[in-house]
Design a protein around this motif. Structure first.
Motif, PDB file in Angstrom:
ATOM      1  N   HIS A 107      51.627  56.229  42.752  1.00 11.25           N
ATOM      2  CA  HIS A 107      50.323  56.620  43.728  1.00 11.25           C
ATOM      3  C   HIS A 107      49.075  56.356  42.788  1.00 11.25           C
ATOM      4  O   HIS A 107      48.264  57.442  42.709  1.00 11.25           O
ATOM      5  N   VAL A 108      48.914  55.296  42.045  1.00 10.91           N
ATOM      6  CA  VAL A 108      47.617  55.066  41.076  1.00 10.91           C
ATOM      7  C   VAL A 108      47.070  53.904  41.635  1.00 10.91           C
ATOM      8  O   VAL A 108      47.511  52.903  41.914  1.00 10.91           O
ATOM      9  N   PRO A 109      45.831  54.373  42.280  1.00 14.06           N
ATOM     10  CA  PRO A 109      44.949  53.238  42.798  1.00 14.06           C
ATOM     11  C   PRO A 109      44.774  52.001  41.901  1.00 14.06           C
ATOM     12  O   PRO A 109      44.569  52.452  40.632  1.00 14.06           O
ATOM     13  N   TYR A 110      44.426  50.956  42.543  1.00 17.12           N
ATOM     14  CA  TYR A 110      44.130  49.834  41.478  1.00 17.12           C
ATOM     15  C   TYR A 110      43.437  48.874  42.158  1.00 17.12           C
ATOM     16  O   TYR A 110      43.412  48.741  43.407  1.00 17.12           O
ATOM     17  N   GLU A 111      42.565  48.047  41.513  1.00 19.74           N
ATOM     18  CA  GLU A 111      41.982  46.747  41.887  1.00 19.74           C
ATOM     19  C   GLU A 111      42.543  45.619  41.400  1.00 19.74           C
ATOM     20  O   GLU A 111      42.919  45.699  40.153  1.00 19.74           O
ATOM     21  N   VAL A 112      42.443  44.532  42.111  1.00 18.84           N
ATOM     22  CA  VAL A 112      42.940  43.268  41.391  1.00 18.84           C
ATOM     23  C   VAL A 112      41.642  42.294  41.421  1.00 18.84           C
ATOM     24  O   VAL A 112      40.912  42.315  42.579  1.00 18.84           O
ATOM     25  N   ALA A 113      41.435  41.667  40.488  1.00 24.13           N
ATOM     26  CA  ALA A 113      40.552  40.553  40.512  1.00 24.13           C
ATOM     27  C   ALA A 113      41.108  39.191  40.082  1.00 24.13           C
ATOM     28  O   ALA A 113      41.892  39.321  38.896  1.00 24.13           O
ATOM     29  N   LYS A 114      40.685  38.267  40.512  1.00 26.61           N
ATOM     30  CA  LYS A 114      41.020  36.914  40.002  1.00 26.61           C
ATOM     31  C   LYS A 114      40.129  36.320  38.861  1.00 26.61           C
ATOM     32  O   LYS A 114      38.783  36.758  38.988  1.00 26.61           O
ATOM     33  N   HIS A 115      40.406  35.515  38.004  1.00 28.31           N
ATOM     34  CA  HIS A 115      39.772  35.074  36.982  1.00 28.31           C
ATOM     35  C   HIS A 115      40.306  33.588  36.449  1.00 28.31           C
ATOM     36  O   HIS A 115      41.412  33.351  37.072  1.00 28.31           O
ATOM     37  N   ASN A 116      39.342  32.801  36.071  1.00 30.32           N
ATOM     38  CA  ASN A 116      39.717  31.552  35.455  1.00 30.32           C
ATOM     39  C   ASN A 116      40.941  31.686  34.458  1.00 30.32           C
ATOM     40  O   ASN A 116      41.044  32.660  33.848  1.00 30.32           O
ATOM     41  N   LYS A 117      42.050  30.738  34.620  1.00 32.55           N
ATOM     42  CA  LYS A 117      43.034  30.761  33.701  1.00 32.55           C
ATOM     43  C   LYS A 117      42.779  30.922  32.271  1.00 32.55           C
ATOM     44  O   LYS A 117      41.970  29.937  31.660  1.00 32.55           O
ATOM     45  N   THR A 118      43.351  31.713  31.399  1.00 32.20           N
ATOM     46  CA  THR A 118      43.126  32.089  30.106  1.00 32.20           C
ATOM     47  C   THR A 118      44.206  31.685  29.335  1.00 32.20           C
ATOM     48  O   THR A 118      45.445  32.013  29.840  1.00 32.20           O
TER      49      THR A 118
END
Length: 154
Positions: free
Chosen positions: A15-26
């Protein structure tokens, strides 16, 4: 790919809220912090170590390196770096080199660097080299509850 299913289930089960974001491959966690405009000290990375005939996941800030001697003193035995092939076998739903920061859902022992507990926000790779996950510091501490920790990086 996005966030690995095992990590997603672990976050949701706790039950841990989280956000996901995309980024350029590193190619490294330090580069991920840079392209994502995230402080490197708030970006957690996992490093797989060989320990006692098994494996141990050391979780440190992206700006730091695991100090094998310090980890060894915490666990009471010598540790060494695992190979990329060994690490990949432990985390089958993650891309090669995209080591998660959670050992528990993968049944891998884990030790956390104290430096990560001081931040209001913690970020980490989601299982590939293009997805960044964000949780609050409280959420991170809840996910890592009961895990040994100490100053394990330099």
């Amino acid at each position: 790919m996005g966030i690995a299913l095992t990590m997603q289930e672990y976050l949701e089960d706790n039950h841990v809220p989280y956000e996901v974001a995309k980024h350029n491959k590193t190619g490294s966690s330090a580069m991920t912090a840079q392209v994502s405009h995230v402080p490197g000290a708030s970006l957690a990375k996992g490093v797989v170590l060989k320990w006692d005939g098994s494996y141990l996941l050391a979780v440190v800030p992206a700006t730091r390196h695991v100090d094998l001697g310090k980890v060894g003193r915490i666990v009471g035995e010598r540790v060494q770096l695992a190979s990329e092939e060994e690490a990949s076998a432990l985390f089958p739903d993650c891309d090669t080199g995209a080591v998660p920061i959670f050992g528990a859902p993968y049944r891998v022992a884990c030790v956390i660097d104290d430096g990560l507990e001081r931040h209001g926000d913690v970020y980490f790779e989601g299982g590939d080299h293009r997805t960044l996950v964000h949780v609050s510091g409280d959420g991170f501490n809840r996910l890592m509850y009961g895990m040994p920790h100490g100053h394990i990086s330099d």
